[in-house]
Every structure is written in C-alpha cells, then in structure tokens.
Design an enzyme around this catalytic site. Structure first.
Site, mmCIF file in Angstrom:
data_model
loop_
_atom_site.group_PDB
_atom_site.id
_atom_site.type_symbol
_atom_site.label_atom_id
_atom_site.label_comp_id
_atom_site.label_asym_id
_atom_site.label_seq_id
_atom_site.Cartn_x
_atom_site.Cartn_y
_atom_site.Cartn_z
ATOM 1 N N GLY A 12 -4.818 -10.690 6.467
ATOM 2 C CA GLY A 12 -5.072 -9.149 7.231
ATOM 3 C C GLY A 12 -5.405 -8.607 6.461
ATOM 4 O O GLY A 12 -4.997 -8.122 4.872
ATOM 5 N N ARG A 73 -11.066 -15.418 5.984
ATOM 6 C CA ARG A 73 -9.785 -16.378 5.648
ATOM 7 C C ARG A 73 -11.141 -17.321 5.362
ATOM 8 O O ARG A 73 -11.708 -17.452 5.662
ATOM 9 C CB ARG A 73 -8.991 -16.294 6.407
ATOM 10 C CG ARG A 73 -8.114 -15.266 6.975
ATOM 11 C CD ARG A 73 -6.336 -16.017 7.745
ATOM 12 N NE ARG A 73 -5.635 -14.176 8.335
ATOM 13 C CZ ARG A 73 -5.078 -14.257 7.699
ATOM 14 N NH1 ARG A 73 -4.601 -14.141 7.158
ATOM 15 N NH2 ARG A 73 -4.383 -12.538 8.888
ATOM 16 N N ILE A 127 0.804 -4.890 6.347
ATOM 17 C CA ILE A 127 1.636 -4.254 7.309
ATOM 18 C C ILE A 127 2.806 -4.692 6.946
ATOM 19 O O ILE A 127 4.307 -4.052 7.606
ATOM 20 C CB ILE A 127 0.744 -4.075 8.523
ATOM 21 C CG1 ILE A 127 0.978 -5.223 9.706
ATOM 22 C CG2 ILE A 127 0.003 -3.433 8.519
ATOM 23 C CD1 ILE A 127 1.100 -5.241 11.028
ATOM 24 N N ASP A 128 3.146 -6.168 6.581
ATOM 25 C CA ASP A 128 4.900 -7.061 7.375
ATOM 26 C C ASP A 128 5.418 -6.421 6.597
ATOM 27 O O ASP A 128 6.850 -6.678 7.091
ATOM 28 C CB ASP A 128 4.316 -8.532 7.472
ATOM 29 C CG ASP A 128 3.074 -8.831 8.172
ATOM 30 O OD1 ASP A 128 3.279 -8.096 9.322
ATOM 31 O OD2 ASP A 128 3.074 -10.108 8.760
ATOM 32 N N GLY A 171 5.165 -8.791 12.625
ATOM 33 C CA GLY A 171 5.791 -8.877 11.665
ATOM 34 C C GLY A 171 6.812 -10.480 11.459
ATOM 35 O O GLY A 171 8.384 -9.698 11.495
ATOM 36 N N GLU A 222 7.895 -9.994 16.943
ATOM 37 C CA GLU A 222 6.773 -11.209 17.191
ATOM 38 C C GLU A 222 7.419 -12.481 17.553
ATOM 39 O O GLU A 222 7.863 -12.927 16.085
ATOM 40 C CB GLU A 222 5.331 -10.583 17.209
ATOM 41 C CG GLU A 222 4.868 -11.309 15.040
ATOM 42 C CD GLU A 222 4.059 -10.935 14.663
ATOM 43 O OE1 GLU A 222 2.726 -10.982 16.148
ATOM 44 O OE2 GLU A 222 3.407 -11.272 14.442
ATOM 45 N N ILE A 250 -2.806 -2.265 17.239
ATOM 46 C CA ILE A 250 -2.956 -0.807 17.191
ATOM 47 C C ILE A 250 -2.168 -0.571 15.614
ATOM 48 O O ILE A 250 -2.219 0.125 15.187
ATOM 49 C CB ILE A 250 -2.496 -0.259 18.273
ATOM 50 C CG1 ILE A 250 -2.811 1.301 18.491
ATOM 51 C CG2 ILE A 250 -0.819 -0.689 18.080
ATOM 52 C CD1 ILE A 250 -2.724 1.956 19.273
ATOM 53 N N ARG A 252 -2.337 -2.700 13.874
ATOM 54 C CA ARG A 252 -3.229 -3.018 12.083
ATOM 55 C C ARG A 252 -3.843 -1.711 11.415
ATOM 56 O O ARG A 252 -4.240 -1.950 10.445
ATOM 57 C CB ARG A 252 -4.149 -3.596 12.295
ATOM 58 C CG ARG A 252 -3.421 -5.611 12.223
ATOM 59 C CD ARG A 252 -3.076 -5.535 10.989
ATOM 60 N NE ARG A 252 -2.739 -7.412 10.414
ATOM 61 C CZ ARG A 252 -3.535 -8.034 11.085
ATOM 62 N NH1 ARG A 252 -4.869 -8.275 10.995
ATOM 63 N NH2 ARG A 252 -3.523 -9.464 10.609
HETATM 64 P P1 ATP Z 1 -1.264 -12.307 5.110
HETATM 65 O O1 ATP Z 1 -0.036 -12.366 5.029
HETATM 66 O O2 ATP Z 1 -1.969 -10.240 5.996
HETATM 67 O O3 ATP Z 1 -1.759 -13.104 6.117
HETATM 68 P P2 ATP Z 1 -2.894 -13.532 3.338
HETATM 69 O O4 ATP Z 1 -2.956 -13.252 2.131
HETATM 70 O O5 ATP Z 1 -1.141 -14.186 3.039
HETATM 71 O O6 ATP Z 1 -2.143 -12.060 4.327
HETATM 72 P P3 ATP Z 1 -3.956 -16.074 4.178
HETATM 73 O O7 ATP Z 1 -4.467 -16.590 5.508
HETATM 74 O O8 ATP Z 1 -2.084 -16.603 3.657
HETATM 75 O O9 ATP Z 1 -2.911 -14.484 4.023
HETATM 76 O O10 ATP Z 1 -3.708 -15.970 2.717
HETATM 77 C C1 ATP Z 1 -5.774 -15.713 2.935
HETATM 78 C C2 ATP Z 1 -6.620 -16.286 2.005
HETATM 79 O O11 ATP Z 1 -6.325 -16.786 0.645
HETATM 80 C C3 ATP Z 1 -6.528 -17.795 2.849
HETATM 81 O O12 ATP Z 1 -7.872 -17.956 3.438
HETATM 82 C C4 ATP Z 1 -7.172 -18.740 1.218
HETATM 83 O O13 ATP Z 1 -8.740 -18.499 1.302
HETATM 84 C C5 ATP Z 1 -6.571 -18.338 0.320
HETATM 85 N N1 ATP Z 1 -4.826 -18.578 0.249
HETATM 86 C C6 ATP Z 1 -3.714 -19.147 1.265
HETATM 87 N N2 ATP Z 1 -3.473 -19.809 0.615
HETATM 88 C C7 ATP Z 1 -3.554 -20.446 -0.727
HETATM 89 C C8 ATP Z 1 -3.947 -21.594 -1.455
HETATM 90 N N3 ATP Z 1 -2.471 -22.706 -1.334
HETATM 91 N N4 ATP Z 1 -4.287 -22.227 -2.358
HETATM 92 C C9 ATP Z 1 -5.514 -21.135 -3.042
HETATM 93 N N5 ATP Z 1 -5.861 -19.944 -1.955
HETATM 94 C C10 ATP Z 1 -4.306 -20.023 -0.415
#
Ligand code: ATP
Length: 318
Positions: A12, A73, A127-128, A171, A222, A250, A252
């Site tokens: 995000g 993603r 942001i969380d 969050g 949420e 908003i 974000r």
């Molecule tokens: P947010 O907390 O904002 O959701 P995040 O980094 O946790 O951020 P995710 O969608 O979980 O968001 O992960 C972002 C990207 O990281 C994914 O789209 C994927 O490309 C990669 N990713 C997630 N999990 C894995 C994993 N287990 N191994 C390798 N790559 C990963």
C-alpha cells in the site's frame, strides 16, 4: 563493493515514501553510487521498468503523499521462477542492491531476493504502523494526523446536534491508528483488535456520557465489527441520535508531516549507508528514537507491541 543501488515502493502507498526515496537517492549520490528507481514495485522489476536517476529526482516530491515511483501488488512474486526474472533484470543493469519500502509482504520479497544474491534493505512503509521492528512506520504520523483532523471535525457537527457518531478507521490488524487517534481526540470509546467490542460496556459508557456530553465519538477499527449493525445496536439501546462515517482512502493520502519526512529521509539515508558497508537482508527501524537495523527474518517473527500503557492512557482520558 556495491556501485549501483535500486529502490522501489511496494504494498500500500503511504505518505513519506517519496521522502524515503529522496533521502536514499541523495545519500547514494554523495557516496558515489549510481541510483536507480523501479516503477511499480516488484511488478516493475520483472517488466524492466528500471531507470537511472539524478540526485534531485525526488526533490519536488518531498511534500507529496502517495509514491511517485508507484506501487503495484504482484502475488506471483512468491514463486521462485518469477523472482529469478527480477534478479536477471537487476543483474542486466549491473544493480546488486535494492531498497524496498513497504510492509511485511514486501519484506518477504526482499528477504527472498537477498537469498538469491541481491542485497536488500527493507524500510517500513505503511500507514498501519504494523511493523514490529520499528516504533514508527513511514506514513503512520501523517495518517494519524488525517484521522485526528477528521474526528475533530466530526465532533463539531456531533456536538451541535447531540449525536453519537461511530467512525470507521483503517488498520484492522494493528490498532495503532485507532488507539492514538482515540487519545488525541478524547474519543469516548474505541473498538480494536486488542479491545474487541463489549456490547454491555459500550452501552453503559454511552448512556453515562449522554447525561453530561453533547456528543459521543466511537472509533471502530476496520473489520472489527459491521459498522451498520453497530450503529443500529447503539441507536436501539441508547438515547443517542446515532450516525456513522467511514474515513476510507482519505487516510492514505496527504502532505507528509514534517516528522514523517525527517524520519523517512533518515531511514532512506541509513539504508544506503548499510548497503555501502555490504550489509543486506536487513530492515531498518526507529527504536527509542535511534535508527537501527535487524535481520529481516528476525524482524518478521517479532510480536507487535500492544501498547498496554497507551490503552491505560485512553481509559483515563475517555
Ligand atoms: P501493506 O501493509 O501496505 O499491505 P505489504 O508489503 O504487506 O504492504 P503485500 O501486498 O502483502 O503488502 O506485499 C506486497 C508485495 O510483496 C506483493 O504484491 C508481492 O509482490 C510481495 N510479496 C508478498 N508476500 C511475499 C512472499 N511471501 N514472498 C515473496 N514476495 C512476497
């Protein structure tokens, strides 16, 4: 000796990501590195959306929310053959180190890439505030200020009509936005993953407040309870004219706060210093106001701080 460093934002978007990018690029140039941005996170890596940038690339974006190098993603990044394409694309440019700004999913990607020969440093961008290895994540302070400003405004209209307004805050897995905003706005009740809904207690609290207050603010994190159902329940069980609101996306966006920018630049700079020393497979954090780093695999297994002290503060002030 690392000569070329890439940077991407993933997961995000969060205000302050641009400041982290800006800090890293400047530090990289000062330390004699060639700096590259990857557009659209891991997706950009496997699509060769990789660009060499000058030192001033992100200077204009310090005050912008979102991420100018975009995020996307890519669930397939969990597959080794997909990650091999990413490694190939980086090696083709001669890039042997990568800074990844994102949440714990992004950290998993960074950890996997490190084991495939690309030194990665993760920066907590969400942001969380749900990255346990840092007291503070990039985006949290700005989002918190957005929530507080919104709740203050909602309080004004609620006061004028003697209303109870239940506001849904982002969050879900981490209560920090709701908890901190609850304290900062003197909210009357919060419902979070650490403080699940207790219907009897909520009604008792709201009924008591009805006798002495012109408004009541309930903050609901949420996914902790259905907002409409909760509103109906409060309406039916108290005298309050009860309404609800969802703050939504908003939270974000928005101009990063000064503290957000300083901390994000600080983390971006430190990431480059680590890579310059040949240190990778780690993530950066701010702990007790000191910049620090630890192994990604270790960081991912840390327990989230439940902020029991802050919960107590909320209980006093509510
Ligand atoms: P947010 O907390 O904002 O959701 P995040 O980094 O946790 O951020 P995710 O969608 O979980 O968001 O992960 C972002 C990207 O990281 C994914 O789209 C994927 O490309 C990669 N990713 C997630 N999990 C894995 C994993 N287990 N191994 C390798 N790559 C990963």
């Amino acid at each position: 000796m690392i000569k070329k460093i890439g940077i991407l934002t993933s997961g995000g978007d969060a205000p302050g990501m641009n400041a982290a990018v800006c800090g890293a690029i400047h530090a990289g140039h000062k330390l004699g590195k060639e700096m590259y941005v990857v557009i659209g996170g891991y997706y950009g890596l496997i699509h060769n959306d990789i660009h060499k940038v000058e030192a001033n690339f992100a200077d204009h974006a310090l005050n912008l929310g979102g991420t100018i190098i975009k995020t996307k993603r890519l669930p397939e990044f969990k597959e080794e053959n997909v990650r091999k394409e990413a490694v190939k694309a980086l090696k083709a440019e001669g890039i042997d180190a990568l800074i990844v700004v994102g949440g714990d999913g992004s950290y998993m990607g960074a950890k996997a890439l490190t084991s495939m020969g690309i030194n990665c440093v993760g920066l907590p961008g969400t942001i969380d505030n749900d990255i346990a290895s840092s007291d503070y994540t990039i985006g949290f302070d700005t989002a918190l200020n957005t929530v507080v400003e919104a709740i203050d405004k909602i309080r004004e209209t609620a006061d004028s009509h003697k209303r109870c307004i239940i506001t849904e805050v982002m969050g879900n897995r981490c209560p920090d936005l709701t908890l901190y905003a609850g304290i900062a706005t003197n909210a009357d009740y919060i419902i979070t993953v650490d403080k699940p809904l207790d219907k009897e207690d909520l009604i008792k609290t709201l009924n008591e407040k009805y006798e002495t207050q012109d408004s009541a603010m309930v903050l609901l994190a949420e996914k902790q309870y259905n907002l409409e159902e909760l509103t109906k329940f409060v309406k039916e069980n108290t005298k309050w004219d009860t309404r609800n609101d969802i703050l939504g996306y908003i939270q974000r966006g928005g101009t990063p706060t000064a503290m957000e920018r300083v901390n994000a630049i600080r983390m971006g700079t430190y990431a480059v210093e680590l890579l310059d020393k040949g240190i990778g497979g780690v993530c950066v954090g701010i702990v007790n106001n000191k910049i620090t780093h630890r192994e990604i695999f270790e960081a991912l297994s840390l327990e989230r701080d439940k902020h029991e002290d802050l919960m107590q503060v909320f209980e006093y002030i509510k």
